[in-house]
Every structure is written in structure tokens, then in C-alpha cells.
Design a protein around this motif. Structure first.
Motif, short mmCIF file in Angstrom:
data_model
loop_
_atom_site.label_atom_id
_atom_site.label_comp_id
_atom_site.label_asym_id
_atom_site.label_seq_id
_atom_site.Cartn_x
_atom_site.Cartn_y
_atom_site.Cartn_z
N ASN A 34 0.81 -1.21 0.00
CA ASN A 34 0.00 0.00 0.00
C ASN A 34 0.85 1.27 0.00
OD1 ASN A 34 -2.46 -1.32 -0.11
ND2 ASN A 34 -2.65 -1.46 2.11
N ARG A 56 -5.64 0.82 -2.30
CA ARG A 56 -5.25 -0.15 -1.29
C ARG A 56 -5.49 -1.54 -1.88
NH1 ARG A 56 -4.20 1.86 3.50
NH2 ARG A 56 -4.42 -0.14 4.54
N GLU A 58 -6.10 -5.65 -1.78
CA GLU A 58 -6.68 -6.77 -1.03
C GLU A 58 -6.13 -8.05 -1.62
OE1 GLU A 58 -11.06 -8.78 -0.06
OE2 GLU A 58 -10.92 -6.94 -1.27
N THR A 60 -6.60 -11.88 -2.01
CA THR A 60 -7.72 -12.82 -1.85
C THR A 60 -7.33 -14.28 -2.07
OG1 THR A 60 -8.37 -12.53 -4.16
CG2 THR A 60 -9.36 -11.03 -2.55
#
Length: 398
Positions: A34, A56, A58, A60
Motif C-alpha cells: 500500500n 489499497r 486486497e 484474496t
């Protein structure tokens, strides 16, 4: 060895990335990813969209307990501007039929037989580089396990060249990081900032030159035996793939081309150099210059790997440029679409990501290993100069 794919459009709901080939057991800091995403959004001359997006990542898939498991890593970045864009498209606007000179609009629409240029611009947009930076941040974290550092700075914008003093690279990186134009000399930064202001007031855009550097590379990444394994060629392809990059060089290549051979080669010595930017120790011979930019024969030679990229000005300008309307065949003026005035400071971070990716791939290719522990063991046995610190798990005997 390593590969990544990105998917998603500039104003679609999200960007998707799949990263394959990372060794198992690599600790991943999402905060570090980030931070690189945030760095990509900063820079004097950036457009309005950078005030909308707060990128940002994520993760997964492919990560358990903060470490890779050898499986593909799945990444997602939400496009916050999607809701605004989606609302603006109702009812659907007429097709965009006037191509922007210098953009992929005309060539892309012709290749894919598209009648709406938005369908080209949505994927050709540099918005895609957000996911490249995320993938490159993963590669950077692998390189850091072996002491390898990648940094960058700006050397020129809009024809205004920085006067850059000889400083250790780590200091250059730190100073550039504190500058909104990523120029590590304060006086030069102010001149370049003034040049950007001129460009903005003229409703124009400006290009520039960035320098990307990798430190602490071992000797032997890459190969001289096949054209597609030469590291300079692999780096050039990766950096040239960045939007608006039109030229690259390793070291001062174009300056070297104007010199004689005896003035260009990096002679080899037994005594350490006094230059603070060069390697101080090692069994492979010492150089007092680095005109080769850290690569000889397509192979790293242990000196800092120095690469420059020249970026043309962004194609979308507030001052209209001449074009044609594909729907009528008549002359027309290109329509302005929201964009940066100057993107060079932000391009540095993308360049770092692409260099880190290629170097990580070359490292995996050289030492191999399906886990980080195996890679570290291979590296220690191959590189007699290695002084890798023990990881927490190794200290505990895990």
C-alpha cells in the motif's frame, strides 16, 4: 519463472492481478504494498483522479498467515471512481469517435474493430499500472530477503534538466522521496517545479527522464548465451512497456556511444574505489567507474544496475490537437479527457516495480527453490559474499 497478469479497465469496478511463481514462506507486508501504491499517486502535476482514488490492495488468495504458500497470489484494487463514472454513463453517451493523437485510440480501434474509442482507452489507460506496482511490490519483498534494493529519481522534466550531485544512492533515494517532483537536489527541484507550473498554465503536458537503480545485486543474474535471457533486453522490454516510455538506456549508453572504447570500458582493479556509489568489496574484481550500468554481456557484474527511461508527454491535452471524426471522416479536434499534466514523478514508482519484477524473476531463475528457505540456502551456497541475516523462523529452528 515468475509471471503476472492484470485485468480490469480504468473506470471498471476494480483491477485484478494474478502473481505466479513466488516461493512458499515469503512473508508479505500488505502495508508495504500500500505504501508503494500511495507513492504512485503522489507528484506535482498529477491530475484530479489522484484526489479520488485511495489505492489499497486486497489479497484474496495465495497467502495464509501473512506468508505465501507457493500458490498464485490474487490481488484486487478497487476503483473508487467507478461509481462516479457509472452514474455519468446513464443514459449511455454516444460513442467516442475522435481519436487522440499519440494515444492507442486509433490503432487499437482499428485492430479490434471497435466503433467506440472508450473501449480502447479504458484498457490502454495508465490506471492499469496500479496493479503493476502491487505486483512489483511483491517482487520487491522477495528481493529484500537477499539484500537487494530498488530506488529511483527524476533527472529531467519538460526540457529542464536537474543538476544532480554525486551522492550515495541510498541518500539519493531518500531525498527524492521527500520531493514532490522526485528530484534529489533542492535547487534543481525548484526549477523543475517552476517548469511544471509553466506547462500547466499553458494547458499542455510535459515528458521527462527517470533513473531507476538496483543495489547489492550479486554477480551472475541473466545470461550471455541466448538473446532472450540477456538481462538488459529483459529489463528494456519491461520498462518500455510502461505507458508513454519511448526510450531506455543502461548506464550512460548514449553518452558512451559518442566516446572511444578506451574512454568507456570499466577497468578492473584489485584496490577498492573511492566513489561512494560503487561496490566496495568482493572477489570478482573492483571497478572505479560504472559506465556499463551494472551489466556486461547481459549479466549483472555486481555494480549498481542503472537504467534510464525517457517518457513522452501525455497524449491528452487541454489545448485541442487536430484529429478526425471516424464517424464522418471529417476533420475534428480531439476532445479533452481528464489526465495528468506531468506524470514523470509517478512514473518512477512504476519503473521501480518493473525493474524489481525482472530482477526477482532473474534471481528465481538463477538460484531456484520452491520455498524461501530453499532459495536462501541455494543463495548462501552459490554466493560466497552472502551475509544474509537469519529469518525469525530460522533463528527458532523452524
Amino acid at each position: 519463472m515468475l509471471r503476472f497478469l492484470t485485468a480490469g479497465e480504468s473506470h471498471g469496478p476494480e483491477l485484478i492481478g494474478i502473481v505466479e511463481g513466488l516461493p512458499a514462506g515469503l512473508p508479505i507486508s500488505i502495508d508495504a504494498i500500500n505504501r508503494d501504491l500511495q507513492r504512485r499517486q503522489l507528484g506535482y502535476g498529477a491530475g484530479a483522479r489522484m484526489k479520488i482514488e485511495h489505492d489499497r490492495v486486497e489479497i484474496t488468495g495465495g497467502l495464509v498467515g501473512g506468508k505465501t504458500i507457493g500458490a498464485p497470489v490474487a490481488l484486487r484494487i478497487e476503483n473508487l471512481d467507478y461509481k462516479n463514472w457509472n452514474a455519468a454513463q446513464k443514459p449511455a453517451p454516444p460513442p467516442q469517435t475522435i481519436p487522440r493523437p499519440g494515444h492507442a485510440d486509433l490503432a487499437g480501434a482499428t485492430k479490434y474493430n471497435l466503433d467506440d474509442l472508450r473501449l480502447v482507452g479504458e484498457r490502454a489507460s495508465a490506471r492499469e499500472t496500479a496493479m503493476r506496482v502491487a505486483a512489483g511490490a511483491l517482487a520487491r519483498q522477495l528481493l529484500e530477503q537477499f539484500g537487494i534494493v530498488v530506488g529511483s529519481y527524476v533527472t529531467e522534466i519538460g526540457g529542464e534538466m536537474a543538476e544532480l550531485p554525486e551522492l550515495p544512492y541510498a541518500e539519493r533515494f531518500a531525498r527524492a522521496e521527500a520531493s514532490d517532483v522526485r528530484v534529489y537536489d533542492d535547487a534543481s527541484a525548484e526549477r523543475i517545479r517552476a517548469r511544471i507550473r509553466e506547462v500547466m498554465l499553458a494547458k499542455d503536458t510535459a515528458g521527462g527522464v527517470i533513473e531507476i537503480v538496483a543495489l547489492n545485486l550479486p554477480v551472475g543474474l541473466g545470461s550471455h548465451v541466448h538473446w532472450d535471457r540477456k538481462l538488459d533486453g529483459r529489463l528494456a522490454q519491461a520498462v518500455m512497456s510502461i505507458h508513454s516510455v519511448k526510450g531506455v538506456e543502461i548506464g550512460p549508453a548514449f553518452e558512451n556511444a559518442r566516446r572511444l572504447g578506451t574512454q568507456v570500458q570499466d577497468e578492473i582493479y584489485a584496490t577498492p574505489p573511492s566513489n561512494p556509489t560503487l561496490r566496495k568489496g568482493g572477489r570478482f574484481g573492483l571497478r572505479h567507474t560504472n559506465r556499463a550500468g551494472g551489466l556486461e554481456g547481459g549479466i549483472t557484474n555486481g555494480e549498481p544496475l542503472v537504467m534510464r527511461a525517457a517518457l513522452k508527454p501525455i497524449s491528452t491535452t487541454l489545448t485541442p490537437l487536430h484529429s478526425i471524426d471516424l464517424a464522418t471522416g471529417a476533420d475534428a479536434l480531439a476532445q479533452y479527457q481528464r489526465s495528468d499534466f506531468v506524470h514523470i514523478p509517478r512514473a518512477c514508482v512504476i519503473g521501480e516495480a518493473m525493474m524489481a519484477w525482472v530482477l526477482a524473476d532473474a534471481l528465481v531463475e538463477k538460484i531456484g527453490g520452491d520455498s524461501l528457505r530453499e532459495m536462501r540456502a541455494h543463495f548462501e551456497s552459490w554466493n560466497p559474499l552472502s551475509t544474509l541475516p537469519l529469518s525469525k523462523g530460522e533463528k527458532e529452528g523452524v
